[in-house]
Write an enzyme that holds these catalytic residues in place. Sequence first.
Site, mmCIF file in Angstrom:
data_model
loop_
_atom_site.group_PDB
_atom_site.id
_atom_site.type_symbol
_atom_site.label_atom_id
_atom_site.label_comp_id
_atom_site.label_asym_id
_atom_site.label_seq_id
_atom_site.Cartn_x
_atom_site.Cartn_y
_atom_site.Cartn_z
ATOM 1 N N GLU A 172 0.743 -1.245 0.200
ATOM 2 C CA GLU A 172 0.045 0.077 -0.074
ATOM 3 C C GLU A 172 0.822 1.298 -0.056
ATOM 4 O O GLU A 172 0.719 1.935 1.000
ATOM 5 C CB GLU A 172 -0.918 0.061 1.072
ATOM 6 C CG GLU A 172 -1.848 -1.224 1.163
ATOM 7 C CD GLU A 172 -2.651 -1.287 2.424
ATOM 8 O OE1 GLU A 172 -2.631 -0.505 3.429
ATOM 9 O OE2 GLU A 172 -3.767 -1.993 2.346
ATOM 10 N N GLU A 358 -5.594 -8.510 1.124
ATOM 11 C CA GLU A 358 -6.101 -8.301 2.311
ATOM 12 C C GLU A 358 -7.306 -7.910 1.852
ATOM 13 O O GLU A 358 -8.005 -7.219 1.133
ATOM 14 C CB GLU A 358 -5.609 -6.956 2.975
ATOM 15 C CG GLU A 358 -4.028 -7.123 3.562
ATOM 16 C CD GLU A 358 -3.703 -5.707 4.179
ATOM 17 O OE1 GLU A 358 -4.671 -4.890 4.506
ATOM 18 O OE2 GLU A 358 -2.532 -5.588 4.269
HETATM 19 O O1 IFM Z 1 -4.139 -2.955 9.424
HETATM 20 C C1 IFM Z 1 -4.142 -2.463 8.145
HETATM 21 C C2 IFM Z 1 -2.787 -2.821 7.298
HETATM 22 O O2 IFM Z 1 -1.705 -2.786 7.729
HETATM 23 C C3 IFM Z 1 -2.869 -2.582 5.937
HETATM 24 N N1 IFM Z 1 -4.054 -2.678 5.057
HETATM 25 C C4 IFM Z 1 -5.258 -2.220 5.940
HETATM 26 C C5 IFM Z 1 -5.356 -2.698 7.438
HETATM 27 C C6 IFM Z 1 -6.594 -2.160 7.934
HETATM 28 O O3 IFM Z 1 -6.562 -0.742 8.039
#
Ligand code: IFM
Length: 453
Positions: A172, A358
């Site tokens: 990210e 994710e």
């Molecule tokens: O916890 C975070 C993660 O570190 C990166 N992506 C989003 C998740 C939720 O906010």
Amino acid sequence: MTLKLDIDSPLMQADFTFGVATAAFQIEGANTAEGRCESIWDKFCQQPGKVVNADDGAVACDHFHLWREDIDLIESLGVDAYRLSIAWPRIINPIDGSINAKGLAFYDNIINELNARNIKVFVTLYHWDLPQYLEDNGGWLNRDTVQAFVDYAEVISAHFKERIYSYCTFNEPWCSAYLGYQYAVHAPGKKSRKMGLQAAHHLLLAHGLAVPVIRRHCAEAQVGIVLNFTPGDSASNSPADLQATQIYNDYNSHWFIQPLMQGSYPSSIEQLYAEDLPVIEAGDLDQINVDIDYLGINFYTRAVVAAPDSNADELFQLVPQTDVEHTDIGWEVRPTALYTLLTELNRIYSLPPIYITENGAACDDHLLDGQVDDQQRCDYLQQHLLAVERAVREGVTIKGYFAWSLMDNFEWAEGYSKRFGIVYVDYQSQQRTLKKSAHNYRKLLNSRSFINR
Ligand code: IFM
């Protein structure tokens, strides 16, 4: 709703990978152990008002000491893969740039154990924990940090080689660049659009330069990057709202994916934000446009976008949605937006295979009589798995899905107040308890026809 997919679903076949994900700073703790140096998040947590309840990562889930039990937990879920990140501050000595053997040994133990148990290892090299000594020299605003990252990527790939199945350069970069350097809500807490765009360019460049280095050491490993998307939908069909939505999507999504896939930045942003553009050297965009084996997509929610109020500094504004379901962190539940995102990206770009690296929900979980009934998370996961399945059936190549997160952990500026885990963590006792969602995830994975459990 339980977690259920048809036995003949493309997601239930042997070539589709299911996993769980975590990140170093969010779970490890032991932030001064065995030569680990300070990271930007250690420093950020010390600043009053930056993190809810002044929480920090000093102990987190104490995974540094409990990693063996945590791997038992991961194995017990029946996943095919585990996505973790390596903490750069554990690996490089800030004084002389030498390699910290103890830091490598910590990850040797974890990675060897996962290999022994036949759990594929997906490693992220950078999940936001920049060594503070690099930030002291400008961090991601300084082009020298690009080379520092490439050197670190070389150390890791030369050491772990193909024991790591999948290398992700960055998790990210939108968050590192914009939340960290433009909006000041994440470390290092800087605040200007120009800085956000410069940091983004250096992160992307570091990715582009690191990929060939990793490949040189690990010809067989998968190499890619993970982007987060919060796609914008227009609040109305008015030309002004539609235009604002296009700008929002160009700024937040295409500014990251377009250079990776096509070697150019969106021209709309180049024109609209001309004064804030980053310094880009000749050849940078070609380097960023390097071939990758996969693109990781992180998805949680969507945004609704409208034209800004007059005199606003931004060229778009976000419109909060009422009367729709939200998770405990205030994010709208909108699984169709994941389906639309996947099919849209597939239409616009010539994509490599995708992993959903994710996806998950923060819920107001409580441990009662040894159980956590997180029905909302079960429903969320089920709806998003169906969205992924639908995109696959319509021709998008998606090779895996990782639930965020294995267990509750340090949720950045929200501290420990938000719980994303499918496993509940009691931070006092460090006891882990499978939530209903973890039980359901396990049942789903074990119901695949090729599994004999
Ligand atoms: O916890 C975070 C993660 O570190 C990166 N992506 C989003 C998740 C939720 O906010």
